[in-house]
Design a protein around this motif. Sequence first.
Motif, PDB file in Angstrom:
ATOM      1  N   GLU A   1      53.510-100.456  33.309  1.00 56.21           N
ATOM      2  CA  GLU A   1      54.886-100.672  32.889  1.00 56.21           C
ATOM      3  C   GLU A   1      54.911-100.971  31.400  1.00 56.21           C
ATOM      4  O   GLU A   1      53.958-101.549  30.856  1.00 56.21           O
ATOM      5  CB  GLU A   1      55.509-101.847  33.651  1.00 56.21           C
TER       6      GLU A   1
ATOM      7  N   ASN B   1      61.112 -99.502  35.524  1.00 57.46           N
ATOM      8  CA  ASN B   1      60.536 -98.226  35.085  1.00 57.46           C
ATOM      9  C   ASN B   1      61.486 -97.046  35.239  1.00 57.46           C
ATOM     10  O   ASN B   1      61.088 -95.903  35.034  1.00 57.46           O
ATOM     11  CB  ASN B   1      59.267 -97.930  35.905  1.00 57.46           C
TER      12      ASN B   1
ATOM     13  N   GLU C   1      57.175-103.954  41.517  1.00 62.18           N
ATOM     14  CA  GLU C   1      58.562-103.603  41.188  1.00 62.18           C
ATOM     15  C   GLU C   1      59.373-103.262  42.432  1.00 62.18           C
ATOM     16  O   GLU C   1      60.564-103.563  42.510  1.00 62.18           O
ATOM     17  CB  GLU C   1      58.592-102.437  40.197  1.00 62.18           C
TER      18      GLU C   1
END
Length: 453
Positions: free
Chosen positions: A198, A236, A264
């Motif tokens: 990321e 993202n 995430e």
Amino acid sequence: MQLFKRIREVVKVLLVYDEEARVDLFEVFPAIKKFYSNRHNLFYLRTFGDISFGIIILMGLFGPQDHSRNVSLFLAWGVWWVSVVMSWFFLGKFWCGICPFPGVGRILQTLGLSLNREPPVFLTKYRASFALAFLAFIIWAESVTNMKNWPFGTALLLLSILLGASVMGALFRGQSWCRYLCPMGKIIGAAATLSMIELRPDLGKCKTCRSFSCKKGTANAAGCPVYLGTFNIRNNIDCLMCGRCLYLCEKDSPRLNLRNPFVELVINKGRYITCSYIIPFLIGSQLARFIQHSSSYGTVEQWFFGSNTLAFTMLLGLGFLFALLVIRIGAYLFNTTEDPLFGKFSPMVAVLVPLAFTGELAYRLDYFLANIGNVLPTFGRQFGFNLAHLHFSISAPAIYSICLALMCIGAVSSNYVLHLFNTRDFEGIISKSNYYGLHFLVLLVYAIYAVLV
């Protein structure tokens, strides 16, 4: 000893779920930061992509239209697609940072030939719907026209995407096509929530910033092409990972982090509308495409008067509705889809992301493995060389086993995300029977994949 310690730290971050654990790759591997900081490197990568896609388009438009004599088909549908899908997991949206499609728009902006307007509000409001419509058209056109065997059609598809990105670049500042409309960008963004890396800010440093040059740019360099800036990056989905903010930032804020790939998914819980639209359609379209390539598809065509167009269109719609139904049932079993502070979310979407990723990889890899043995003979036939002796083939059972193993990894990963939800954010909320029901839904989708692939 120091190297061993770093390797152990990397392995621990990747394999042990910890929402806070990160390894700053810029710090551990300064060469990566140096590569990013030198804008010429990304320029070279983009130029290579521009030239490669230009060659593919030219071969498709003016080369032999016999699929066995035009290698551009394998380069587009085999090499490019498989590389893009693989990059979702390892590199996040890095592909978008070097994508050749916005190239003409960037040139127009550099030459001052763009109107340089602000993107209209309706683009931001309905971007997921527009991108989904474009994605549906691309997959539909690919399937009903047998585009993988049609060089001219493949070139037209690439040209249409290039045209869309160029027109948007001529009208609006930055890369509005990439942020709002690009169907590939939306797929990559949704799947990149599963990425092991990321790009994130050091918010402590961002708080002391007054110029916000990473977003606004400077007198000598444009700002973030998708209007984010480092300080705005929270996931993202939209960040292109182009690295522009790295040399614009005066505070050295950007960090390229290695993380556990499920972090995430668990944190966001399918909250963002991009994932809520793209993931069910991606799964539904995969089911439709797998059926189209199965031995029973002829029977399905007969139900629709022998029309491939009607049959696939119906399968595409039914596949999407099926995926939406699975998500709706999953939401019911989770027993909660809204939080006063967090807002609305869709945890079943997050659970299905690994299956959607591996399903697309399996579909694209099937084509790659089935045709890679004929690449050199095809190249030879196209350019007048006899390379037939270099032909080889990979057996259908071997290809099936590889694809099935990939989707098995996807199913295990989806069940692991479900386990993380049950032991963390939803602990005590999901009853035991509902928890088993959610696992059954995941296994049902995997079983359908396994039958159809």
